[in-house]
Design a protein around this motif. Structure first.
Motif, PDB file in Angstrom:
ATOM      1  N   ILE A   1     -51.554  15.185  -9.972  1.00 48.54           N
ATOM      2  CA  ILE A   1     -52.688  14.218  -9.256  1.00 48.54           C
ATOM      3  C   ILE A   1     -52.922  15.053  -7.966  1.00 48.54           C
ATOM      4  N   LEU A   2     -54.322  14.897  -7.828  1.00 56.62           N
ATOM      5  CA  LEU A   2     -54.965  15.479  -6.653  1.00 56.62           C
ATOM      6  C   LEU A   2     -54.380  14.671  -5.497  1.00 56.62           C
ATOM      7  N   TYR A   3     -54.242  15.529  -4.165  1.00 55.61           N
ATOM      8  CA  TYR A   3     -53.886  14.813  -3.017  1.00 55.61           C
ATOM      9  C   TYR A   3     -55.108  14.924  -2.129  1.00 55.61           C
ATOM     10  N   ILE A   4     -55.534  13.871  -1.789  1.00 56.63           N
ATOM     11  CA  ILE A   4     -56.878  13.768  -0.793  1.00 56.63           C
ATOM     12  C   ILE A   4     -56.617  13.562   0.640  1.00 56.63           C
ATOM     13  N   ALA A   5     -56.591  14.126   1.630  1.00 54.03           N
ATOM     14  CA  ALA A   5     -56.545  13.703   2.920  1.00 54.03           C
ATOM     15  C   ALA A   5     -57.924  13.202   3.682  1.00 54.03           C
ATOM     16  N   ASP A   6     -58.010  12.001   3.793  1.00 55.33           N
ATOM     17  CA  ASP A   6     -58.925  11.486   4.862  1.00 55.33           C
ATOM     18  C   ASP A   6     -58.798  11.893   6.354  1.00 55.33           C
ATOM     19  N   GLU A   7     -59.416  12.974   6.513  1.00 54.68           N
ATOM     20  CA  GLU A   7     -59.444  13.254   8.149  1.00 54.68           C
ATOM     21  C   GLU A   7     -60.553  12.972   8.752  1.00 54.68           C
ATOM     22  N   VAL A   8     -61.336  11.818   8.265  1.00 56.87           N
ATOM     23  CA  VAL A   8     -62.494  11.336   9.110  1.00 56.87           C
ATOM     24  C   VAL A   8     -62.252  11.080  10.686  1.00 56.87           C
TER      25      VAL A   8
ATOM     26  N   PRO B   1     -54.063  10.594   7.429  1.00 59.75           N
ATOM     27  CA  PRO B   1     -52.724  11.152   8.006  1.00 59.75           C
ATOM     28  C   PRO B   1     -52.176  10.036   8.890  1.00 59.75           C
ATOM     29  N   ILE B   2     -52.819   9.277   9.779  1.00 56.22           N
ATOM     30  CA  ILE B   2     -52.488   8.333  10.481  1.00 56.22           C
ATOM     31  C   ILE B   2     -53.461   7.086   9.943  1.00 56.22           C
ATOM     32  N   MET B   3     -53.138   6.094   9.580  1.00 60.37           N
ATOM     33  CA  MET B   3     -54.174   4.787   9.205  1.00 60.37           C
ATOM     34  C   MET B   3     -54.651   4.644  10.514  1.00 60.37           C
ATOM     35  N   GLY B   4     -56.037   4.517  10.620  1.00 61.38           N
ATOM     36  CA  GLY B   4     -57.013   4.183  11.642  1.00 61.38           C
ATOM     37  C   GLY B   4     -57.136   2.682  11.657  1.00 61.38           C
ATOM     38  N   ALA B   5     -58.323   2.102  11.265  1.00 61.67           N
ATOM     39  CA  ALA B   5     -58.545   0.849  11.359  1.00 61.67           C
ATOM     40  C   ALA B   5     -57.611  -0.130  10.647  1.00 61.67           C
ATOM     41  N   GLY B   6     -56.937   0.327  10.107  1.00 64.21           N
ATOM     42  CA  GLY B   6     -55.832  -0.547   9.143  1.00 64.21           C
ATOM     43  C   GLY B   6     -54.543  -0.740  10.317  1.00 64.21           C
ATOM     44  N   GLY B   7     -54.762  -0.188  11.562  1.00 66.66           N
ATOM     45  CA  GLY B   7     -53.700  -0.595  12.531  1.00 66.66           C
ATOM     46  C   GLY B   7     -52.903   0.649  13.099  1.00 66.66           C
ATOM     47  N   VAL B   8     -53.610   1.799  13.056  1.00 73.33           N
ATOM     48  CA  VAL B   8     -53.026   2.970  13.674  1.00 73.33           C
ATOM     49  C   VAL B   8     -51.420   3.137  13.300  1.00 73.33           C
ATOM     50  N   LEU B   9     -51.361   3.332  11.956  1.00 75.20           N
ATOM     51  CA  LEU B   9     -49.865   3.261  11.414  1.00 75.20           C
ATOM     52  C   LEU B   9     -49.523   4.716  11.174  1.00 75.20           C
ATOM     53  N   VAL B  10     -48.322   5.181  11.768  1.00 76.16           N
ATOM     54  CA  VAL B  10     -47.665   6.376  11.806  1.00 76.16           C
ATOM     55  C   VAL B  10     -46.633   6.455  10.813  1.00 76.16           C
ATOM     56  N   ALA B  11     -46.843   6.929   9.732  1.00 80.39           N
ATOM     57  CA  ALA B  11     -45.870   7.136   8.464  1.00 80.39           C
ATOM     58  C   ALA B  11     -44.463   7.550   8.941  1.00 80.39           C
ATOM     59  N   PRO B  12     -43.429   7.287   8.321  1.00 75.12           N
ATOM     60  CA  PRO B  12     -41.868   7.859   8.808  1.00 75.12           C
ATOM     61  C   PRO B  12     -42.218   9.264   8.601  1.00 75.12           C
ATOM     62  N   ARG B  13     -41.084  10.050   9.166  1.00 72.99           N
ATOM     63  CA  ARG B  13     -41.302  11.584   8.965  1.00 72.99           C
ATOM     64  C   ARG B  13     -41.095  11.935   7.720  1.00 72.99           C
ATOM     65  N   GLY B  14     -41.700  13.199   7.258  1.00 68.61           N
ATOM     66  CA  GLY B  14     -41.592  13.662   5.982  1.00 68.61           C
ATOM     67  C   GLY B  14     -42.517  12.762   4.928  1.00 68.61           C
ATOM     68  N   TYR B  15     -43.027  11.607   5.158  1.00 75.30           N
ATOM     69  CA  TYR B  15     -43.695  11.099   4.094  1.00 75.30           C
ATOM     70  C   TYR B  15     -44.793  11.767   3.350  1.00 75.30           C
ATOM     71  N   HIS B  16     -45.804  12.106   4.013  1.00 76.89           N
ATOM     72  CA  HIS B  16     -46.994  12.861   3.481  1.00 76.89           C
ATOM     73  C   HIS B  16     -46.472  14.138   2.777  1.00 76.89           C
ATOM     74  N   ALA B  17     -45.394  15.029   3.266  1.00 74.30           N
ATOM     75  CA  ALA B  17     -45.286  15.980   2.404  1.00 74.30           C
ATOM     76  C   ALA B  17     -44.609  15.688   1.207  1.00 74.30           C
ATOM     77  N   ARG B  18     -43.683  14.424   1.190  1.00 74.80           N
ATOM     78  CA  ARG B  18     -43.066  14.273   0.169  1.00 74.80           C
ATOM     79  C   ARG B  18     -44.115  13.291  -1.101  1.00 74.80           C
ATOM     80  N   MET B  19     -44.955  12.852  -0.422  1.00 74.81           N
ATOM     81  CA  MET B  19     -45.894  11.851  -1.190  1.00 74.81           C
ATOM     82  C   MET B  19     -46.704  13.136  -1.826  1.00 74.81           C
ATOM     83  N   GLN B  20     -47.218  14.420  -1.283  1.00 78.04           N
ATOM     84  CA  GLN B  20     -47.818  15.227  -1.967  1.00 78.04           C
ATOM     85  C   GLN B  20     -47.148  15.928  -3.082  1.00 78.04           C
ATOM     86  N   GLN B  21     -45.842  16.059  -2.913  1.00 76.39           N
ATOM     87  CA  GLN B  21     -44.735  16.873  -3.712  1.00 76.39           C
ATOM     88  C   GLN B  21     -44.999  15.914  -5.135  1.00 76.39           C
ATOM     89  N   VAL B  22     -44.962  14.606  -4.901  1.00 78.80           N
ATOM     90  CA  VAL B  22     -44.660  13.719  -6.216  1.00 78.80           C
ATOM     91  C   VAL B  22     -46.179  13.919  -6.819  1.00 78.80           C
TER      92      VAL B  22
END
Length: 473
Positions: free
Chosen positions: A265-272, A238-259
């Protein structure tokens, strides 16, 4: 090394021989992510005690823990009731197999609790030993799922550059941080990496909305190029961690999931990292990012690091296939000796009880924005290019030139310099190349934030001075 803090209460054990421990560690312990260019000479600093928001080294120096151990000690250190829960379970029954129709009480109770906390459609739990193994096992289950559906060509996994999903063989292949896999082999035929969602380094002049369109269009184009019948899943933090704490633009995850939904294509959330309160909610996928993943992977905050434990939460739709017998004598032939380990599950149950009883998610929702604002004040330093993140998941990106966003050369070790200066002053933060990560225990208060940011202010000033002295500024 000295700090302004007094030592923690000494445990009722024999004193530790610091020199012997240092030598034993240097001679025999191959540390994860070891930097051998300095390790052979300097070895490691040994942390021996911890309490609340503090950790203490073998010499008695005390530090504010600014990284929650490693994104994970969410309820804080030294929780006696978690230790007691583990001890009680260990003396009652420390371990027995969960294979072949056997189980144990803590594993069953924790699975039910996770199903209760998770989004309504995620009611089934597959236990692992940590985050890497959760992501690894997930991909094996995903491939099995599509095999059972008669779609054996759906094997490719879409991940993202600078994603971090672990270091087991398949999880390392999912991981998109280039330096993580230098000289290591990866399963390139199984994984395709899309662009990371990096708002700080998005194309010049591109709006947030246009950048989101750009990333979603890249996903669509990649699916068209590879073929949806070849792609099994997309995995994303949901927010990239070790790769730089990158917060995606608003709406990104919902739109990616819809595609992904549109193309089977399954949508996997790594909420570790984001799971269990770091963003102010037990799960961030639904509450923060308005998504309904087919799978959520957990570890770290699940047990607050008190015992190794990971979990994959599976949707009812997937379980309907995974839970259907292959045929007479057929079994779901994957798992781990320590799947559903009773002591680890007992630790997780008590950890969740504390998280709920003390409403630590509410504390993060209240103190998190204050931490964001306080860290933003550090932008006046000439090396601070970006301060980003959300709540208790923050990052400082250090740059050589703010106007161009150019980085320092690797040999400047800028992230290490900042972390070293902070640690000298009593705060541990994490260096990741040119970045510094702050991901504290969820029990930090506003007063703790004030102290930590004051230390960081001094550390950044000292770092600038040392970089000038060495000719990097």
């Amino acid at each position: 090394m000295t700090t302004a803090h007094s030592p923690l209460s000494a445990p009722a054990t024999a004193p530790l021989d610091a020199a012997t421990l240092w030598q034993q560690d240097k001679d025999h312990f191959i540390h994860p992510f070891t930097d051998f260019s300095v390790f052979h000479e300097k070895g490691c600093e040994l942390i021996t005690d911890a309490e609340g928001i503090y950790v203490q080294d073998v010499h008695g120096n005390r530090f504010i823990d600014g990284i929650a151990g490693l994104w994970c000690v969410n309820v804080g250190h030294g929780r006696a009731e978690i230790g007691q829960a583990m001890a009680d379970q260990a003396t009652r029954m420390a371990y027995f197999s969960t294979f072949n129709n056997l189980s144990n009480a803590p594993a069953a109770q924790l699975a039910a609790k996770l199903a209760d906390l998770a989004p309504d459609h995620l009611n089934h739990v597959f236990y692992t030993c940590g985050g890497s193994t959760a992501n690894d096992a997930t991909i094996r289950l995903v491939h099995y799922y599509f095999n059972r559906l008669g779609k054996p060509t759906k094997k490719r996994i879409l991940s993202r550059r600078n994603a971090y999903h672990g270091t087991t063989y398949l999880a390392a292949s999912l991981t998109g941080i280039e330096s993580n896999n230098w000289e290591f082999d990866t399963l390139d035929q199984l994984v395709t990496h899309l662009s990371e969602a990096n708002m700080y380094r998005r194309p010049e002049g591109m709006s947030e909305e246009a950048y989101c369109d750009h990333l979603v269009n890249e996903l669509t184009a990649t699916i068209d190029e590879i073929g949806a019948d070849q792609i099994a899943a997309f995995i994303a933090e949901p927010i990239m961690g070790a790769g730089g704490v990158l917060v995606a633009p608003r709406g990104y995850h919902a739109r990616m999931q819809q595609v992904c939904r549109d193309h089977d294509i399954l949508y996997i959330a790594d909420e570790v990292v984001t799971g269990f309160g770091r963003l102010g909610h037990v799960f961030a996928s639904g509450e923060v990012f308005a998504t309904q993943p087919d799978i959520i992977n957990l570890a770290k905050g699940l047990s607050s690091g008190y015992a190794p434990l990971g979990a994959t939460l599976i949707s009812d739709r997937l379980y309907e296939v995974l839970g259907t017998p292959q045929g007479k004598g057929g079994v779901l032939s994957t798992g781990f000796t320590y799947s559903g380990h009773p002591v680890s599950c007992a630790a997780a149950l008590k950890n969740i009880e504390i998280l709920e009883r003390e409403d630590l998610c509410a504390n993060v929702r209240e103190v998190g924005p204050y931490l964001e604002q306080a860290l933003a004040s550090l932008a006046h330093h000439d090396t601070v290019g970006d301060v980003r993140g959300s709540h208790f998941m923050m990052c400082i990106e250090n740059v050589a030139d703010k106007a161009t966003k150019a980085l320092f050369p690797v040999e400047a070790r800028v992230g290490d310099r900042v972390a070293h200066e902070a640690q000298k002053r009593g705060l541990i933060i994490r260096p990741v190349g040119h970045l510094n990560v702050i991901s504290p225990p969820l029990i930090w208060t506003r007063d703790t934030v004030d102290t930590a940011v004051e230390i960081l202010d001094q550390a950044l000033a000292a770092t600038s001075a040392s970089l000038r002295q060495d000719g990097y500024l």
